[in-house]
Design a protein around this motif. Structure first.
Motif: not given
Length: 74
Positions: A67-74
Motif C-alpha cells: 500500500d502506498k501512502p496517499s497525500p493528505s487533503v489538508i
C-alpha cells in the motif's frame, strides 16, 4: 515579512501544536494499557505486556504490504 503574513502562520502553528499535543506516543499508550490491567512498572509481566502492546500498536498504524501512502487533503 509583514505582520499580515505572520499572523496566519502563527495561528496555524498554534492550532497544529494543540492538535498534536493530544496525541500520545505508542509507548505511552502501551504503558497505559499495561498499568490499567494491574501490571506494576518494572515487573516481568509488565515488560512482556509492554513489548506486546507496542508491537500490536505499530502493526495497527503501519500500512498494509504494497500500500502506498496517499497525500493528505489538508
Amino acid at each position: 515579512m509583514t505582520s499580515t503574513t505572520l499572523r496566519p502562520l502563527a495561528i496555524l502553528a498554534s492550532i497544529a501544536t494543540f492538535a498534536l499535543s493530544g496525541c500520545g506516543s505508542i509507548e505511552s499508550a502501551a504503558q497505559d494499557d499495561c498499568t490499567s490491567i494491574g501490571w506494576q512498572i518494572g515487573s516481568k509481566g509488565y515488560q512482556d505486556c509492554f513489548k506486546a502492546r507496542v508491537y500490536e500498536r505499530k502493526l495497527d498504524y503501519s500500512l498494509p504490504p504494497g500500500d502506498k501512502p496517499s497525500p493528505s487533503v489538508i
